[in-house]
Design a protein around this motif. Structure first.
Motif, mmCIF file in Angstrom:
data_model
loop_
_atom_site.group_PDB
_atom_site.id
_atom_site.type_symbol
_atom_site.label_atom_id
_atom_site.label_comp_id
_atom_site.label_asym_id
_atom_site.label_seq_id
_atom_site.Cartn_x
_atom_site.Cartn_y
_atom_site.Cartn_z
ATOM 1 N N GLU A 59 0.816 -1.205 0.000
ATOM 2 C CA GLU A 59 0.000 0.000 0.000
ATOM 3 C C GLU A 59 0.855 1.262 0.000
ATOM 4 O O GLU A 59 0.459 2.318 -0.483
ATOM 5 N N ARG A 60 2.077 1.203 0.574
ATOM 6 C CA ARG A 60 2.965 2.365 0.571
ATOM 7 C C ARG A 60 3.434 2.659 -0.858
ATOM 8 O O ARG A 60 3.445 3.817 -1.289
ATOM 9 N N LYS A 109 1.841 1.856 -3.573
ATOM 10 C CA LYS A 109 0.685 2.333 -4.323
ATOM 11 C C LYS A 109 0.362 3.778 -3.959
ATOM 12 O O LYS A 109 -0.028 4.581 -4.831
ATOM 13 N N ALA A 110 0.533 4.130 -2.697
ATOM 14 C CA ALA A 110 0.229 5.501 -2.280
ATOM 15 C C ALA A 110 1.142 6.500 -2.974
ATOM 16 O O ALA A 110 0.698 7.570 -3.412
ATOM 17 N N ASP A 132 0.160 6.600 -6.710
ATOM 18 C CA ASP A 132 -1.128 7.275 -6.891
ATOM 19 C C ASP A 132 -1.009 8.776 -6.679
ATOM 20 O O ASP A 132 -1.663 9.566 -7.370
ATOM 21 N N ALA A 133 -0.175 9.187 -5.727
ATOM 22 C CA ALA A 133 -0.009 10.618 -5.453
ATOM 23 C C ALA A 133 0.627 11.332 -6.645
ATOM 24 O O ALA A 133 0.191 12.417 -7.044
ATOM 25 N N ARG A 167 10.604 10.635 -0.460
ATOM 26 C CA ARG A 167 9.420 9.896 0.010
ATOM 27 C C ARG A 167 9.749 8.903 1.120
ATOM 28 O O ARG A 167 8.858 8.200 1.599
#
Length: 442
Positions: A4-5, A7-8, A11-12, A38
């Motif tokens: 999920e990290r 993907k985050a 996506d950002a 990041r």
């Protein structure tokens, strides 16, 4: 790093691109800079950029960095089209036309109506075409130096149909097919659809690099090589006789097939002999009547080695069963009455005139094309981007093709393929002037 990290982060960045906060042409941080900013692993940063590239949002350029792509849709493998009323000139597609082409068709239709059994043209044709039609194409190919019996000539619904049938017959899913690093976009589409891997071979405007093909064959189990040796699309080169002999030697040494695309070969009758004449036992010679007669006719052919006749015929039957009897009859009639010979000569003269206009209008730019080609390769200035150039030209009603449409590698040069055959000559001159102005202002 959790999924999920990753993907985050992806996506950002994607959201910023789509919102316009990161406009087209923006240079993104390096992989290391992104990892530091990041607070993610370097491998995760690489995965983020790979994901964004797969989504068509960014492009990586070796030695330069990662850039935001133009999202107008006028670049890439399947570019957006302009409505006819907004189109000044289409330099993305070659559709040669002749002022008397309609008259040729009227005469051909009258002849079909007056001669023979017209109703027979509405019956299902055998896969690969009728023997008499295949014989007419075999006679036509004698002028190319190809001497094969009619049984080895299979008619298709254009070159793309022929290429698809050949791939279906010789390259199962997962197979490795070698191809130039820049090549015909239709082969890219076919490879993706059939889940075949196109392994890139280094090439430039002088030709395919046989040394690089040999290196590939030593590393990978190559089942075939796809080449456009005469008037390559998009680079325009004519592969010299020595390189052709070396390709054939490699094919025999490593036991792979040769798929020879001859769509534009009629424009260069002085070219070295086709690969098919050097290795008939393993070469599939694919041609069509799209560029010498009409793109809408959709009639092509494949010269098939004896050992593969059954498999290619089955692939043709599976794909469309057979060709249209009406379009085949028109093409064959034009072969027999000399129309094809006359139109090919006219196309050669037309291509030289258009290439002369292109060289004059694009003088001083990094433009490459032989005098008899219907297209040219325009390298852009080092800091320019092809997708932005395509967008700016589209805003002026001019369509072009970007290098990524032809690429078999993830990294592509900053260049445009300029197709010259479609516009009228005065429109072509005007459009190329716009291309020159746009490129010099990038």
């Amino acid at each position: 790093m959790r999924g999920e990290r990753f993907k985050a982060v992806a996506d950002a960045i994607a959201a910023s691109i789509r919102a316009g906060d990161l406009p087209a042409g923006s240079r993104l941080p390096t992989h290391r800079e992104l990892a530091r900013e990041r607070r993610i692993a370097l491998a995760t940063a690489t995965k983020v950029y790979r994901e964004l590239a797969a989504a068509g949002l960014v492009v990586g350029e070796p030695g330069r960095g990662t850039y935001v792509r133009d999202l107008s849709g006028f670049a890439g493998l399947e570019p957006r089209r302009l409505p006819p009323e907004h189109r000044v000139a289409d330099l993305s597609f070659n559709q040669p036309l002749a002022v008397d082409q309609g008259d040729h068709l009227r005469r051909a239709l009258r002849r079909l109506a007056a001669e023979g059994d017209l109703a027979a043209l509405l019956t299902q044709q055998p896969p690969g075409g009728r023997h008499a039609d295949r014989a007419a194409v075999a006679v036509h190919l004698l002028d190319r130096g190809i001497d094969v019996p009619p049984a080895n000539v299979l008619l298709t619904a254009g070159a793309q149909h022929g290429l698809d049938a050949v791939l279906a017959a010789i390259a199962p899913p997962g197979a490795v097919v070698a191809a130039d690093a820049l090549t015909y976009p239709g082969m890219n589409m076919l490879a993706r659809t059939r889940h075949v891997e196109l392994a890139p071979v280094r090439c430039d405007t002088t030709g395919t690099d046989p040394h690089d093909l040999e290196r590939l064959c030593r590393r990978r189990p190559v089942v075939a090589v796809y080449l456009i040796p005469t008037l390559h699309n998009p680079l325009g080169f004519v592969l010299d006789a020595d390189a052709r002999q070396r390709v054939v030697g490699l094919a025999r040494r490593h036991d792979f097939a040769i798929v020879e695309d001859a769509t534009y070969a009629f424009l260069a009758p002085e070219a070295p002999p086709p690969l098919q004449t050097l290795a008939p036992e393993r070469t599939f010679y694919v041609g069509s009547f799209s560029k010498n007669l009409a793109t809408g006719l959709r009639v092509g052919y494949v010269v098939v080695p004896e050992a593969h006749l059954g498999s290619v015929t089955r692939a043709l039957r599976t794909g469309s069963w057979g060709t249209s009897g009406i379009t085949s009859a028109i093409a064959v009639g034009w072969l027999r009455d000399g129309t094809v010979t006359r139109l090919e000569a006219a196309r050669r003269d037309d291509a030289r005139r258009r290439q002369s206009v292109a060289r004059q209008e694009l003088a001083g730019l990094d433009y490459h094309a032989p005098s008899q080609a219907y297209s040219g390769w325009l390298r852009l200035p080092e800091d320019a981007r092809a997708d932005l150039a395509a967008h700016r030209l589209a805003e002026q009603g001019i369509l072009v093709s970007t290098a990524d449409a032809f690429a078999t590698t993830p990294h592509t040069p900053s260049a445009l393929r300029i197709a010259l055959a479609t516009p009228a000559l005065d429109q072509l001159t005007h459009a190329l002037g716009r291309v020159r102005e746009t490129v010099t202002r990038l």
